[in-house]
Write a protein that holds these residues in place. Structure first.
Motif, mmCIF file in Angstrom:
data_model
loop_
_atom_site.group_PDB
_atom_site.id
_atom_site.type_symbol
_atom_site.label_atom_id
_atom_site.label_comp_id
_atom_site.label_asym_id
_atom_site.label_seq_id
_atom_site.Cartn_x
_atom_site.Cartn_y
_atom_site.Cartn_z
ATOM 1 N N LEU A 183 0.815 -1.217 0.000
ATOM 2 C CA LEU A 183 0.000 0.000 0.000
ATOM 3 C C LEU A 183 0.850 1.269 0.000
ATOM 4 N N PHE A 184 0.260 2.338 -0.559
ATOM 5 C CA PHE A 184 0.884 3.657 -0.643
ATOM 6 C C PHE A 184 -0.079 4.678 -0.024
ATOM 7 N N PRO A 185 -0.154 4.745 1.315
ATOM 8 C CA PRO A 185 -1.178 5.571 1.977
ATOM 9 C C PRO A 185 -1.031 7.068 1.722
ATOM 10 N N GLU A 186 0.194 7.593 1.774
ATOM 11 C CA GLU A 186 0.385 9.037 1.561
ATOM 12 C C GLU A 186 0.034 9.425 0.129
ATOM 13 N N THR A 187 0.433 8.622 -0.827
ATOM 14 C CA THR A 187 0.118 8.901 -2.228
ATOM 15 C C THR A 187 -1.385 8.809 -2.470
ATOM 16 N N ALA A 188 -2.042 7.867 -1.814
ATOM 17 C CA ALA A 188 -3.499 7.742 -1.949
ATOM 18 C C ALA A 188 -4.180 9.019 -1.466
ATOM 19 N N ASP A 194 -9.294 6.280 -1.731
ATOM 20 C CA ASP A 194 -9.468 5.568 -0.472
ATOM 21 C C ASP A 194 -8.329 4.585 -0.231
ATOM 22 N N ARG A 195 -7.780 4.068 -1.336
ATOM 23 C CA ARG A 195 -6.765 3.025 -1.214
ATOM 24 C C ARG A 195 -5.961 2.972 -2.502
ATOM 25 N N ASP A 200 -2.948 -1.861 -8.085
ATOM 26 C CA ASP A 200 -3.652 -0.742 -8.737
ATOM 27 C C ASP A 200 -2.708 -0.007 -9.685
ATOM 28 N N ILE A 201 -1.468 0.195 -9.244
ATOM 29 C CA ILE A 201 -0.495 0.921 -10.078
ATOM 30 C C ILE A 201 -0.146 0.103 -11.320
#
Length: 497
Positions: A183-188, A194-195, A200-201
């Motif tokens: 996961l990439f929380p800051e980029t999201a 939301d995620r 996804d990338i």
């Protein structure tokens, strides 16, 4: 805080070279092969070994994830910066590093038992950085084979599966299974999502207007994982213009050409021609191979005091006769038989010296006199690997005995222990990615990137032919027309970079 790479001195926040494209003569765009990109890639591949992220974080990289064996550390918990979150994030980073370096006997045994059917020892660091124009660069660094004995199991799974090296394929599948949980929380948050996961990338990179670009790097086994991940993602629709990869000492991964131009993939493999590893694995690389044939000046600086040893030079010359996976397996069988030919006491001393590099001392003590069985196992494994890799029903014992006699001659000349230790050094010294800090020598690939980059020559992978070490008293060995190296070298005149 320092933003420079520890091994090449490159600026970790200068990512222009990773985003630059050039136009081919046929109009297809591809990445630029550059020293700046190679330097950054060496730093990324090296970071996968020790998980030292401070300089990357200072250079603006964020959303770190750590994949170690069958475990994944990712998300907000890993990337906390202040207060309790910061303490937890720091702890999880240390945990990832400790898992990579884990070498106590109990964990070794448990890890080995896990590898009985399939390999789960893929290790990687993942992070992201903002680029200009609303773009993002995702970095994935794959670690090579570790020092734990079970890290090597996947390398010897030579069966063909989907036309690939089965062991490497298992490691790639393991990583792919985790892609939706990386996961990439800051980029999201920046993108009001939301995620956002690595999966996804990957899906975004199937679109022309993708804001993401994937940059991968790996050393040794890590270079093999990089190749197969790129091959599989592009076959699923990822656009090559969104991908770039640099491998160092990458082994081959395919047994047969699947029917398209493998050199057209946006991957570069930097290879020291003294290094055996890039010649083995399967039969073919995915991407372009960029080879340096080192001068003795480099060998003196990178191979440390062992370069002064006659036994080491003899072993290095012997390694040049190993052209591919087939000859590597036959030579390994011959070495096993040559050790079995030794008197018991001398053979036991050699075996202990060999396995002591991979097996903790406590386990060696437990095994005691049964260590000799390890040589039988090596011979059987090499013979089985030969049959699996080639499809032949039996290994050619004439070739094995030819190698066996040469090895016995060297053992007679230098002594068994000295020669086998020299062989281990001839395998390891040309293969090193970066210096360990324990000595002042510069590792081979570190030296190639920082001192010999302009001497790298382009090769389209065909096969490797044996060649002589350059001797100060003799002119350099010339490659004759029609030799394998001549076929490879002829490509360069048609490739203007």
């Amino acid at each position: 805080m320092e933003k420079a790479g520890r091994f090449t001195g490159c600026a970790l926040d200068n990512i222009t070279s990773l985003l630059t494209h050039r136009a081919e003569m046929n109009g297809r765009e591809g990445p630029v092969f550059s020293q700046d990109a190679a330097s950054l890639s060496l730093e990324l591949a090296a970071t996968a070994y020790d998980v030292q992220m401070d300089a990357w974080q200072a250079a603006g990289w964020h959303d770190f994830s750590y994949h170690t064996d069958n475990k994944l550390l990712t998300g907000t918990a890993v990337n906390g910066e202040k207060g309790v979150a910061g303490i937890l994030g720091s702890y999880l980073r240390r945990l990832a590093k400790s898992r990579i370096l884990r070498d106590n006997p109990i964990s070794q045994i448990r890890g080995a038992l896990r590898q009985r059917e399939s390999s789960d020892t893929c290790k990687a660091v993942i992070m992201i950085r903002n680029a200009s124009g609303g773009k993002y660069l995702v970095a994935i660094g794959f670690m090579g084979t570790g020092k734990r004995i079970y890290d090597w199991f996947s390398n010897f799974r030579l069966e063909r599966e989907e036309n690939t090296h089965k062991g490497f394929l298992q490691l790639v599948r393991e990583f792919e299974e985790k892609a939706d949980r990386i996961l990439f929380p800051e980029t999201a948050r920046e993108l009001n999502l939301d995620r956002l996961s690595l999966q996804d990338i990957f899906l975004w990179c199937r679109r022309e207007d993708s804001p993401f670009r994937i940059w991968m790097a790996g050393h040794s086994q890590g270079g093999a994982i990089m190749q197969l991940l790129a091959l599989r993602e592009i076959s699923r629709g990822m656009l090559p213009c969104h991908l770039l990869g640099y491998g160092f000492a990458s082994p081959s991964v395919l047994y047969e050409n699947p029917g398209y131009n493998l050199a057209g993939f946006p991957l570069f493999h930097i290879i020291n021609s003294d290094d055996v590893t890039p010649r083995i694995g399967a039969m073919l690389h995915v991407g372009e191979t960029c080879v340096l044939i080192p001068e003795n000046e480099m060998r003196e600086k990178c191979y440390a005091k062992v370069w002064e040893s006659d036994a080491f030079r003899a072993a290095l010359r012997e390694m040049q006769t190993i052209r591919d996976t087939k000859t590597a397996l036959l030579w390994t069988m011959a070495l096993g038989y040559a050790i079995q030919d030794l008197p018991d006491a001398e053979g036991a001393e050699v075996i202990t010296g060999m396995f002591g590099r991979l097996v903790p001392e406590k386990i060696l003590n437990l095994l005691g006199g049964r260590m000799e069985r390890g040589i039988d196992y090596i011979i059987r494994t090499a013979e089985k690997g030969y049959m699996l890799a080639t499809g032949e029903l039996k290994a050619p014992m004439g070739t094995v005995n030819f190698y066996r006699q040469k090895i016995r001659m060297n053992i007679g000349r230098y002594g068994a222990k000295a020669y086998v230790q020299a062989v281990l050094k001839a395998l390891s010294q040309p293969h090193k990615l970066r210096n360990s800090g324990e000595d002042q020598t510069m590792a081979s690939y570190q030296y190639i990137v920082t001192h010999c980059f302009t001497a790298i020559r382009w090769r389209i992978w065909h096969s490797w032919a044996p060649y002589r070490l350059q001797d100060e008293r003799k002119p350099a060995h010339k490659r004759t027309a029609g030799s394998r190296f001549a076929v490879l070298s002829a490509q360069r005149s048609r490739r203007k970079r």
